[in-house]
Write a protein that holds these residues in place. Structure first.
Motif, PDB file in Angstrom:
ATOM      1  N   VAL A 108      76.276   4.882  -4.773  1.00 60.53           N
ATOM      2  CA  VAL A 108      74.994   4.143  -4.706  1.00 60.53           C
ATOM      3  C   VAL A 108      74.959   2.851  -4.375  1.00 60.53           C
ATOM      4  CG1 VAL A 108      73.078   3.340  -6.114  1.00 60.53           C
ATOM      5  CG2 VAL A 108      73.848   5.714  -6.721  1.00 60.53           C
ATOM      6  N   ALA A 109      76.232   2.363  -4.663  1.00 61.41           N
ATOM      7  CA  ALA A 109      76.799   0.917  -4.097  1.00 61.41           C
ATOM      8  C   ALA A 109      76.858   0.984  -2.686  1.00 61.41           C
ATOM      9  CB  ALA A 109      77.926   0.637  -4.640  1.00 61.41           C
ATOM     10  N   ILE A 110      77.348   1.855  -2.038  1.00 57.78           N
ATOM     11  CA  ILE A 110      77.525   2.122  -0.554  1.00 57.78           C
ATOM     12  C   ILE A 110      76.086   2.098  -0.128  1.00 57.78           C
ATOM     13  CG2 ILE A 110      78.169   3.407   1.453  1.00 57.78           C
ATOM     14  CD1 ILE A 110      80.566   4.178  -0.365  1.00 57.78           C
ATOM     15  N   PHE A 111      75.096   2.805  -0.739  1.00 63.04           N
ATOM     16  CA  PHE A 111      73.689   2.696   0.025  1.00 63.04           C
ATOM     17  C   PHE A 111      73.125   1.440  -0.004  1.00 63.04           C
ATOM     18  CE2 PHE A 111      73.849   7.719  -0.327  1.00 63.04           C
ATOM     19  CZ  PHE A 111      73.184   7.999   0.826  1.00 63.04           C
ATOM     20  N   PHE A 146      81.507  -0.119   5.142  1.00 64.63           N
ATOM     21  CA  PHE A 146      81.321   1.134   5.776  1.00 64.63           C
ATOM     22  C   PHE A 146      82.530   1.841   6.496  1.00 64.63           C
ATOM     23  CE2 PHE A 146      77.614  -1.446   6.639  1.00 64.63           C
ATOM     24  CZ  PHE A 146      76.890  -1.181   5.623  1.00 64.63           C
ATOM     25  N   GLY A 147      83.880   0.842   6.243  1.00 70.24           N
ATOM     26  CA  GLY A 147      85.091   1.590   6.552  1.00 70.24           C
ATOM     27  C   GLY A 147      85.690   1.535   5.230  1.00 70.24           C
ATOM     28  N   LEU A 148      86.070   0.641   4.592  1.00 68.83           N
ATOM     29  CA  LEU A 148      87.250   0.712   3.457  1.00 68.83           C
ATOM     30  C   LEU A 148      86.405   1.739   2.195  1.00 68.83           C
ATOM     31  CD1 LEU A 148      90.036   0.187   2.664  1.00 68.83           C
ATOM     32  CD2 LEU A 148      89.238  -2.137   1.951  1.00 68.83           C
ATOM     33  N   ALA A 149      85.433   1.243   1.873  1.00 70.28           N
ATOM     34  CA  ALA A 149      84.743   1.672   0.839  1.00 70.28           C
ATOM     35  C   ALA A 149      84.415   3.245   0.909  1.00 70.28           C
ATOM     36  CB  ALA A 149      83.272   0.917   0.552  1.00 70.28           C
ATOM     37  N   PRO A 150      83.973   3.877   1.878  1.00 68.67           N
ATOM     38  CA  PRO A 150      83.802   5.084   1.888  1.00 68.67           C
ATOM     39  C   PRO A 150      85.087   5.979   2.095  1.00 68.67           C
ATOM     40  CG  PRO A 150      82.277   4.043   3.634  1.00 68.67           C
ATOM     41  CD  PRO A 150      83.287   3.200   3.077  1.00 68.67           C
ATOM     42  N   ALA A 151      86.253   5.419   2.776  1.00 68.77           N
ATOM     43  CA  ALA A 151      87.281   5.923   3.054  1.00 68.77           C
ATOM     44  C   ALA A 151      88.268   6.023   1.522  1.00 68.77           C
ATOM     45  CB  ALA A 151      88.367   5.149   3.668  1.00 68.77           C
ATOM     46  N   LEU A 152      88.102   5.019   0.664  1.00 69.75           N
ATOM     47  CA  LEU A 152      88.576   5.175  -0.573  1.00 69.75           C
ATOM     48  C   LEU A 152      87.883   5.968  -1.620  1.00 69.75           C
ATOM     49  CD1 LEU A 152      89.560   1.282  -1.030  1.00 69.75           C
ATOM     50  CD2 LEU A 152      91.213   3.277  -0.972  1.00 69.75           C
ATOM     51  N   LEU A 153      86.455   5.997  -1.347  1.00 71.28           N
ATOM     52  CA  LEU A 153      85.720   6.974  -2.034  1.00 71.28           C
ATOM     53  C   LEU A 153      85.976   8.494  -1.949  1.00 71.28           C
ATOM     54  CD1 LEU A 153      83.014   7.498  -3.904  1.00 71.28           C
ATOM     55  CD2 LEU A 153      81.742   7.720  -1.776  1.00 71.28           C
ATOM     56  N   ILE A 154      86.235   8.897  -0.937  1.00 76.23           N
ATOM     57  CA  ILE A 154      86.612  10.366  -0.392  1.00 76.23           C
ATOM     58  C   ILE A 154      87.835  10.493  -0.838  1.00 76.23           C
ATOM     59  CG2 ILE A 154      87.081  10.306   1.900  1.00 76.23           C
ATOM     60  CD1 ILE A 154      85.301  12.749   2.245  1.00 76.23           C
ATOM     61  N   PRO A 202      77.212   2.275   9.532  1.00 74.00           N
ATOM     62  CA  PRO A 202      76.466   2.488   8.389  1.00 74.00           C
ATOM     63  C   PRO A 202      76.131   4.255   8.129  1.00 74.00           C
ATOM     64  CG  PRO A 202      75.742   0.713   9.335  1.00 74.00           C
ATOM     65  CD  PRO A 202      76.514   0.984  10.315  1.00 74.00           C
ATOM     66  N   LEU A 203      75.953   4.797   9.339  1.00 73.44           N
ATOM     67  CA  LEU A 203      75.733   6.183   9.377  1.00 73.44           C
ATOM     68  C   LEU A 203      76.845   7.016   9.096  1.00 73.44           C
ATOM     69  CD1 LEU A 203      73.616   8.580   9.986  1.00 73.44           C
ATOM     70  CD2 LEU A 203      74.410   8.598  12.233  1.00 73.44           C
ATOM     71  N   ALA A 204      78.015   6.705   9.786  1.00 74.52           N
ATOM     72  CA  ALA A 204      79.167   7.456   9.157  1.00 74.52           C
ATOM     73  C   ALA A 204      79.443   7.149   7.786  1.00 74.52           C
ATOM     74  CB  ALA A 204      80.161   6.730   9.919  1.00 74.52           C
ATOM     75  N   ALA A 205      79.219   5.895   7.209  1.00 71.39           N
ATOM     76  CA  ALA A 205      79.409   5.906   5.610  1.00 71.39           C
ATOM     77  C   ALA A 205      78.670   6.757   4.928  1.00 71.39           C
ATOM     78  CB  ALA A 205      79.140   4.254   5.550  1.00 71.39           C
ATOM     79  N   ILE A 206      77.269   6.908   5.563  1.00 67.07           N
ATOM     80  CA  ILE A 206      76.419   7.956   4.629  1.00 67.07           C
ATOM     81  C   ILE A 206      76.672   9.022   5.098  1.00 67.07           C
ATOM     82  CG2 ILE A 206      73.976   8.567   4.753  1.00 67.07           C
ATOM     83  CD1 ILE A 206      73.143   5.727   5.489  1.00 67.07           C
ATOM     84  N   LEU A 207      77.374   9.471   5.913  1.00 66.55           N
ATOM     85  CA  LEU A 207      77.763  10.880   6.152  1.00 66.55           C
ATOM     86  C   LEU A 207      78.879  11.391   5.207  1.00 66.55           C
ATOM     87  CD1 LEU A 207      78.071  11.326  10.153  1.00 66.55           C
ATOM     88  CD2 LEU A 207      76.642  12.707   8.550  1.00 66.55           C
ATOM     89  N   VAL A 208      79.666  10.273   4.936  1.00 63.89           N
ATOM     90  CA  VAL A 208      80.967  10.654   3.870  1.00 63.89           C
ATOM     91  C   VAL A 208      80.245  10.286   2.569  1.00 63.89           C
ATOM     92  CG1 VAL A 208      83.137   9.653   3.080  1.00 63.89           C
ATOM     93  CG2 VAL A 208      82.529   9.615   5.374  1.00 63.89           C
ATOM     94  N   THR A 209      79.477   9.550   2.235  1.00 65.14           N
ATOM     95  CA  THR A 209      78.886   9.325   0.860  1.00 65.14           C
ATOM     96  C   THR A 209      78.105  10.491   0.438  1.00 65.14           C
ATOM     97  OG1 THR A 209      78.969   7.132   1.242  1.00 65.14           O
ATOM     98  CG2 THR A 209      77.560   7.638  -0.615  1.00 65.14           C
ATOM     99  N   THR A 210      77.168  10.710   1.452  1.00 64.16           N
ATOM    100  CA  THR A 210      76.264  12.140   1.025  1.00 64.16           C
ATOM    101  C   THR A 210      76.858  13.435   0.885  1.00 64.16           C
ATOM    102  OG1 THR A 210      75.689  12.194   3.303  1.00 64.16           O
ATOM    103  CG2 THR A 210      74.268  11.196   1.828  1.00 64.16           C
ATOM    104  N   PHE A 211      78.113  13.419   1.463  1.00 60.59           N
ATOM    105  CA  PHE A 211      79.009  14.710   1.266  1.00 60.59           C
ATOM    106  C   PHE A 211      79.439  14.779  -0.129  1.00 60.59           C
ATOM    107  CE2 PHE A 211      83.106  16.510   1.278  1.00 60.59           C
ATOM    108  CZ  PHE A 211      82.953  17.778   2.013  1.00 60.59           C
ATOM    109  N   VAL A 212      80.072  13.647  -0.547  1.00 56.87           N
ATOM    110  CA  VAL A 212      80.599  13.372  -2.109  1.00 56.87           C
ATOM    111  C   VAL A 212      79.322  13.642  -2.728  1.00 56.87           C
ATOM    112  CG1 VAL A 212      81.608  12.002  -3.611  1.00 56.87           C
ATOM    113  CG2 VAL A 212      82.261  12.006  -1.375  1.00 56.87           C
ATOM    114  N   MET A 213      78.062  12.975  -2.639  1.00 56.12           N
ATOM    115  CA  MET A 213      77.143  13.312  -3.676  1.00 56.12           C
ATOM    116  C   MET A 213      76.247  14.746  -3.621  1.00 56.12           C
ATOM    117  SD  MET A 213      75.048   9.916  -2.586  1.00 56.12           S
ATOM    118  CE  MET A 213      73.694   9.929  -3.914  1.00 56.12           C
ATOM    119  N   VAL A 214      76.502  15.178  -2.611  1.00 58.40           N
ATOM    120  CA  VAL A 214      75.869  16.728  -2.455  1.00 58.40           C
ATOM    121  C   VAL A 214      77.039  17.604  -3.467  1.00 58.40           C
ATOM    122  CG1 VAL A 214      75.437  18.753  -1.141  1.00 58.40           C
ATOM    123  CG2 VAL A 214      74.626  16.732  -0.533  1.00 58.40           C
TER     124      VAL A 214
END
Length: 309
Positions: A108-111, A146-154, A202-214
């Protein structure tokens, strides 16, 4: 001429230069344009670096009235949005590090960071508050958000059990985000504003983030500890990274709000929103995947058309 004690006249020698070169009249400060005066003061301050050790200031060249002048200070509103976006990204990183039970907050924070990133550009254009400092701050914040935060998330969510392979895959994504932003900065004013070269960060970050959420909704069917999911996550994040640095063209929608569209488009948007609301993570992931695939499909279609002509 002067008389000495012997009453003999003597000549007083006057430098020829003083006679030949009349003194130039001093230009009064009030005769100088206020913009030029501010420019001169700021340039002197920047060149002499005459700070007292406690002053925090920014001096940059900016376009004012079709002239490039040195200005002091920064714009408050757009840079505040950028800092809020950076704060959301930092919060996401801390939540990802905490592990199980905190991943949704990280997503949610990335969104939120992506939303604020869109607002800072809008605010800058609305208030005519665009500046080189703001552009650089925005790029640095985007690199983290959109680079470091999604990378560490996944990485914490799925890639950590893969060891060095997981670290490498997460790093590839983060590095591609930095490279994509650097390329974007040097190509400002060169490429067509209607298109992005490569997927926007931002879209690449959403691709990674939504992948985790789904996947959070499908943990029973495909556990995060399964090697199949971990390999899938590694492939997914690497593809998202490579799409950012690709030369595929993606429509930017920057001029979309200036054009009229058929009324049926609004009806299609209503249906799309209904599908997204049924399952927000899955809907956002589907839209993001469709947009990401539009680049390769458009490139193949353009190449096919050129060959057929």
């Amino acid at each position: 001429m002067n008389n000495d004690n012997n009453n003999q006249p003597t000549l007083i020698k006057t430098p020829i230069d003083a006679l030949q070169q009349p003194q130039q009249p001093q230009q009064h400060t009030k005769d100088i344009n206020p913009i030029q005066l501010e420019h001169q003061r700021n340039r002197e301050l920047a060149e002499t670096d005459d700070y007292d050790g406690l002053t925090f200031e920014v001096i940059e060249n900016a376009r004012v009235a079709d002239k490039t002048i040195a200005q002091k200070g920064v714009y408050l509103i757009p840079n505040s949005f950028t800092l809020l976006s950076l704060l959301a990204a930092f919060y996401s990183i801390t939540q990802s590090a905490l592990g199980e039970g905190h991943y949704m907050r990280a997503c949610v924070a990335i969104f939120i960071s992506a939303l604020l990133d869109g607002l800072d550009g809008r605010a800058a254009r609305l208030f005519n508050a665009q500046s080189p400092f703001g552009e650089q701050l925005d790029s640095l914040a985007d690199c983290i958000a959109f680079g470091l935060a999604p990378a560490l998330l996944i990485y914490h969510y799925a890639l950590e059990p893969l060891g060095r392979i997981g670290i490498a895959c997460a790093f590839v994504y983060a590095a591609c985000a930095a490279l994509r932003l650097a390329r974007f900065n040097v190509q400002i004013g060169v490429v067509d504003k209607k298109y992005f070269v490569g997927v926007a960060s931002p879209l690449a970050a959403i691709l990674v983030t939504t992948f985790v959420m789904v996947h959070m909704d499908w943990q029973v069917e495909l556990p995060a500890t399964s090697p199949a999911f971990q390999i899938l996550a590694a492939i997914w994040v690497v593809i998202a990274g490579f799409l950012m640095v690709s030369n595929l063209k993606y429509y930017s929608f920057k001029e979309f709000d200036k054009k009229r569209v058929p009324f049926v488009v609004l009806i299609l948007i209503v249906f799309a929103l209904g599908i997204v609301l049924y399952n927000i993570p899955a809907g956002l992931l589907a839209i993001s995947v469709i947009y990401a695939l539009s680049g390769p499909v458009t490139a193949v279609w353009s190449k096919f058309k050129r060959k057929s002509v």
